[in-house]
Write a protein that holds these residues in place. Structure first.
Motif, PDB file in Angstrom:
ATOM      1  N   VAL A 122      44.442  50.347  45.363  1.00  0.00           N
ATOM      2  CA  VAL A 122      44.087  49.626  44.147  1.00  0.00           C
ATOM      3  C   VAL A 122      45.245  49.803  43.170  1.00  0.00           C
ATOM      4  N   ILE A 123      45.245  49.000  42.116  1.00  0.00           N
ATOM      5  CA  ILE A 123      46.273  49.162  41.092  1.00  0.00           C
ATOM      6  C   ILE A 123      45.586  49.333  39.740  1.00  0.00           C
ATOM      7  N   GLU A 124      46.137  50.233  38.934  1.00  0.00           N
ATOM      8  CA  GLU A 124      45.613  50.492  37.600  1.00  0.00           C
ATOM      9  C   GLU A 124      46.652  50.018  36.575  1.00  0.00           C
ATOM     10  N   PRO A 125      46.541  48.749  36.135  1.00  0.00           N
ATOM     11  CA  PRO A 125      47.535  48.200  35.200  1.00  0.00           C
ATOM     12  C   PRO A 125      47.583  48.954  33.875  1.00  0.00           C
ATOM     13  N   SER A 126      46.426  49.427  33.440  1.00  0.00           N
ATOM     14  CA  SER A 126      46.361  50.271  32.241  1.00  0.00           C
ATOM     15  C   SER A 126      45.158  51.196  32.403  1.00  0.00           C
ATOM     16  N   ALA A 127      45.070  52.196  31.564  1.00  0.00           N
ATOM     17  CA  ALA A 127      44.050  53.236  31.721  1.00  0.00           C
ATOM     18  C   ALA A 127      42.645  52.630  31.816  1.00  0.00           C
ATOM     19  N   GLY A 128      41.958  52.924  32.908  1.00  0.00           N
ATOM     20  CA  GLY A 128      40.585  52.470  33.077  1.00  0.00           C
ATOM     21  C   GLY A 128      40.423  51.087  33.670  1.00  0.00           C
ATOM     22  N   TRP A 129      41.502  50.334  33.806  1.00  0.00           N
ATOM     23  CA  TRP A 129      41.430  48.978  34.355  1.00  0.00           C
ATOM     24  C   TRP A 129      41.915  49.041  35.809  1.00  0.00           C
ATOM     25  N   ILE A 130      40.991  48.869  36.724  1.00  0.00           N
ATOM     26  CA  ILE A 130      41.293  48.958  38.149  1.00  0.00           C
ATOM     27  C   ILE A 130      41.179  47.570  38.791  1.00  0.00           C
ATOM     28  N   GLU A 131      42.203  47.188  39.503  1.00  0.00           N
ATOM     29  CA  GLU A 131      42.193  45.935  40.264  1.00  0.00           C
ATOM     30  C   GLU A 131      42.369  46.251  41.746  1.00  0.00           C
ATOM     31  N   PRO A 132      41.520  45.680  42.616  1.00  0.00           N
ATOM     32  CA  PRO A 132      41.768  45.810  44.054  1.00  0.00           C
ATOM     33  C   PRO A 132      42.974  44.955  44.445  1.00  0.00           C
ATOM     34  N   THR A 133      43.399  45.044  45.677  1.00  0.00           N
ATOM     35  CA  THR A 133      44.606  44.315  46.090  1.00  0.00           C
ATOM     36  C   THR A 133      44.287  43.192  47.079  1.00  0.00           C
ATOM     37  N   ASN A 134      43.032  42.753  47.118  1.00  0.00           N
ATOM     38  CA  ASN A 134      42.684  41.598  47.955  1.00  0.00           C
ATOM     39  C   ASN A 134      42.990  40.305  47.212  1.00  0.00           C
ATOM     40  N   LEU A 135      43.252  39.234  47.958  1.00  0.00           N
ATOM     41  CA  LEU A 135      43.555  37.925  47.375  1.00  0.00           C
ATOM     42  C   LEU A 135      42.814  36.833  48.127  1.00  0.00           C
ATOM     43  N   TYR A 136      42.537  35.750  47.410  1.00  0.00           N
ATOM     44  CA  TYR A 136      42.018  34.530  48.026  1.00  0.00           C
ATOM     45  C   TYR A 136      43.138  33.485  47.939  1.00  0.00           C
ATOM     46  N   THR A 137      43.782  33.157  49.048  1.00  0.00           N
ATOM     47  CA  THR A 137      44.876  32.176  49.014  1.00  0.00           C
ATOM     48  C   THR A 137      44.485  30.926  49.791  1.00  0.00           C
ATOM     49  N   VAL A 138      44.925  29.779  49.305  1.00  0.00           N
ATOM     50  CA  VAL A 138      44.653  28.512  49.991  1.00  0.00           C
ATOM     51  C   VAL A 138      45.804  27.545  49.725  1.00  0.00           C
ATOM     52  N   ALA A 139      46.303  26.926  50.788  1.00  0.00           N
ATOM     53  CA  ALA A 139      47.343  25.896  50.678  1.00  0.00           C
ATOM     54  C   ALA A 139      46.739  24.567  51.108  1.00  0.00           C
ATOM     55  N   ALA A 140      46.954  23.536  50.317  1.00  0.00           N
ATOM     56  CA  ALA A 140      46.440  22.196  50.628  1.00  0.00           C
ATOM     57  C   ALA A 140      47.553  21.360  51.248  1.00  0.00           C
TER      58      ALA A 140
END
Length: 531
Positions: free
Chosen positions: A76-94
């Motif tokens: 996971v990444i913590e951009p700032s104290a207490g803010w946690i983001e997972p590292t999964n993505l939803y990608t789509v190309a048309a």
């Protein structure tokens, strides 16, 4: 004849003294900035695009999803104290048909698919053993049940044997990827795989559900929770609820543009935010302009990509708790500046301030942090090492790309029928090569898949006249009976200027309409203004 000449002259004068109102021309987003990727990744993206003669955007979109699948749930990444983001993505190309989506997919997904097969092979003996043990205990319990009925065994012996059988849990074979699945099937796949599963499909069937191509009202809750890593409880009829402490999904998809246009026909209120969680790539097709004998992917480049993807997946696979990544002070400063830029874009007059875009834009800062974490690990850095400013800037550059393509994607999902056909009619007028024409001449020169009747021509012409792209030539006055003369029109000179945005968009507009008969109703705010 004099009246006719005067009418044409009047129309010409009107055209020369008028500037046409821009139509809702399709945005032209930039190419993916592959130069900011790590060298091995950059080389693979460019080589694969060259070998398959496809836009580098599609390769970059798919490989970004692949790298995300390697690290999601493990970091996971913590951009700032207490803010946690997972590292999964939803990608789509048309991409439209004929763009070799399956070939690109196979090349990009192969190292992760092979790693999955390896883990399945390793786990199969243990799964078989546990299944055999459970069956043995269940058979023993059943034998005791019959003996209890005949009075040859105690009830407690049967209950103990039944409990022993139930306590043996047979694990499922590990899955990393699934080709496609309904939201309901996703729930089961996620539950059986510790909450994590990645849908990788060159057909993007989940978007058919978004487009309303299946009856019923599918439960999209797992797509919402699966983006953030939220807990989820799944109720099963006649069974105990299946609780997932953290459901984490990934999507690596390609779809046809027609599917996005179909989505635009669905009422806005039907969406709960599923579409705002995807990173869109809307590259231009190379079909018709491809090299016949392109350079193949160099073996060293392909091998480097394969080894890097597998190494990253293997290094993190057995982690029980996710490693936390953080920015360095300089990286934090770069990310904070980007947050301020994003906030400005979300204003009503900002690039992402349109009501249909603001939900997507509100997630952009968090998405940038996720991309930064993926780039950090793909560059060979351990999770414990702070993320540098250079990687933060690279993530911002990629996020800029996705913001431009989000505008194009949501434009495609809301393209208005009248404006689309008006843009297509501009191409027909240019094809005629004359600034004076009739409705019948336009109908004769146009494609029946776009303009099937004269009423279609009339409707599109009305838009052009209303926006000063064409002018009505007043008919000459005739005396006596007889059919009135056909209406004639005079085209504004901008119609014939190739640098004109509407003229440039006419070809793609006609192609867009040909894929689907009906196009979504217009948005309250024009995307042209947002772009």
């Amino acid at each position: 004849m004099e009246n006719t000449f005067e009418s044409i002259l009047a129309a010409r004068v009107a055209a020369e003294n008028t500037t046409p109102t821009p139509l809702q021309a399709a945005p032209r987003p930039p190419a993916f900035p592959v130069d900011v990727l790590p060298t091995w990744w950059h080389q693979f993206a460019k080589s694969t695009a060259e070998a398959t003669q496809t836009p580098v955007d599609m390769v970059a979109s798919v490989t970004l999803g692949v790298l995300s699948a390697c690290v999601a749930g493990k970091t996971v990444i913590e951009p700032s104290a207490g803010w946690i983001e997972p590292t999964n993505l939803y990608t789509v190309a048309a991409m439209s048909p004929g763009n070799r989506k399956s070939s690109v997919f196979s090349s990009c997904i192969k190292p992760l698919r092979d790693f999955e097969i390896e883990k399945i092979t390793e786990a199969r003996p243990h799964v078989s053993e546990m299944a055999a043990r459970k069956k043995l205990r269940a058979d023993k319990a059943e034998s005791l049940r019959k003996r209890v009925i005949n009075g040859k065994a105690t009830e407690q012996a049967y209950l103990d044997a039944s409990r022993e059988a139930e306590e043996i849990v047979v694990p499922t074979l590990p899955r990393i990827l699934a080709d496609d699945a309904t939201p309901e099937a996703l729930q089961t796949l996620a539950y059986e795989n510790g909450g994590k599963i990645v849908i990788a499909s060159a057909e993007g069937g989940i978007f058919d559900i978004f487009a309303g191509r299946y009856s019923g009202a599918p439960n999209m809750e797992i797509l919402l929770k699966g983006h953030a890593g939220d807990p989820m409880s799944i109720d099963r009829k006649g069974r105990e609820p299946e609780v997932i402490p953290s459901v984490l999904l990934g999507f690596i998809l390609t779809v046809q543009p027609a599917v996005l246009r179909e989505i635009g026909k669905q009422p806005v209120e039907k969406s709960r935010g599923e579409l705002e969680r995807f990173l869109y790539s809307i590259p231009e097709s190379y079909v018709g302009y491809r090299k016949i004998n392109p350079e193949p992917i160099p073996a060293t480049v392909s091998a480097a990509y394969y080894e890097r993807v597998q190494s990253l997946a293997k290094a993190l696979y057995d982690l029980q708790e996710p490693s936390v990544m953080r920015f360095s002070p300089q990286g934090q400063e770069a990310f904070r500046a980007w947050q301020e830029d994003v906030e400005t874009m979300l204003r009503p007059d900002g690039k992402l301030g349109n009501p249909r875009l603001i939900g997507w834009g509100s997630k952009l800062a968090g998405t940038t942090a996720r991309i930064a974490g993926i780039l950090h690990l793909a560059s060979g850095n351990p999770p414990s090492e702070p993320i540098s400013a250079d990687i933060a800037y690279s993530a911002v550059t990629i996020s800029h790309y996705f913001s431009e393509h989000a505008i194009a994607a949501f434009h495609l999902m809301s393209f208005t029928n009248p404006h689309a056909k008006a843009l297509a009619l501009i191409k027909v007028i240019r094809k005629l090569g004359t600034d004076v024409f009739t409705e019948r001449e336009l109908l004769t020169a146009s494609s029946r898949s776009v303009f099937s009747t004269s009423e279609d021509i009339k409707a599109a012409l009305a838009i052009l006249v209303e926006n000063d792209w064409a002018f009505i030539i007043e008919p000459e006055q005739r005396e006596g009976a007889g059919r009135p003369p056909s209406a004639r029109y005079f085209a504004h000179h901008s119609v014939f200027e190739s640098e004109n945005p509407a003229a440039q968009s006419a070809q793609s507009a006609e192609s867009n309409i040909a894929d689907t008969a009906d196009i979504a109703e217009p948005l309250s705010n024009e995307f042209q203004e947002s772009a």
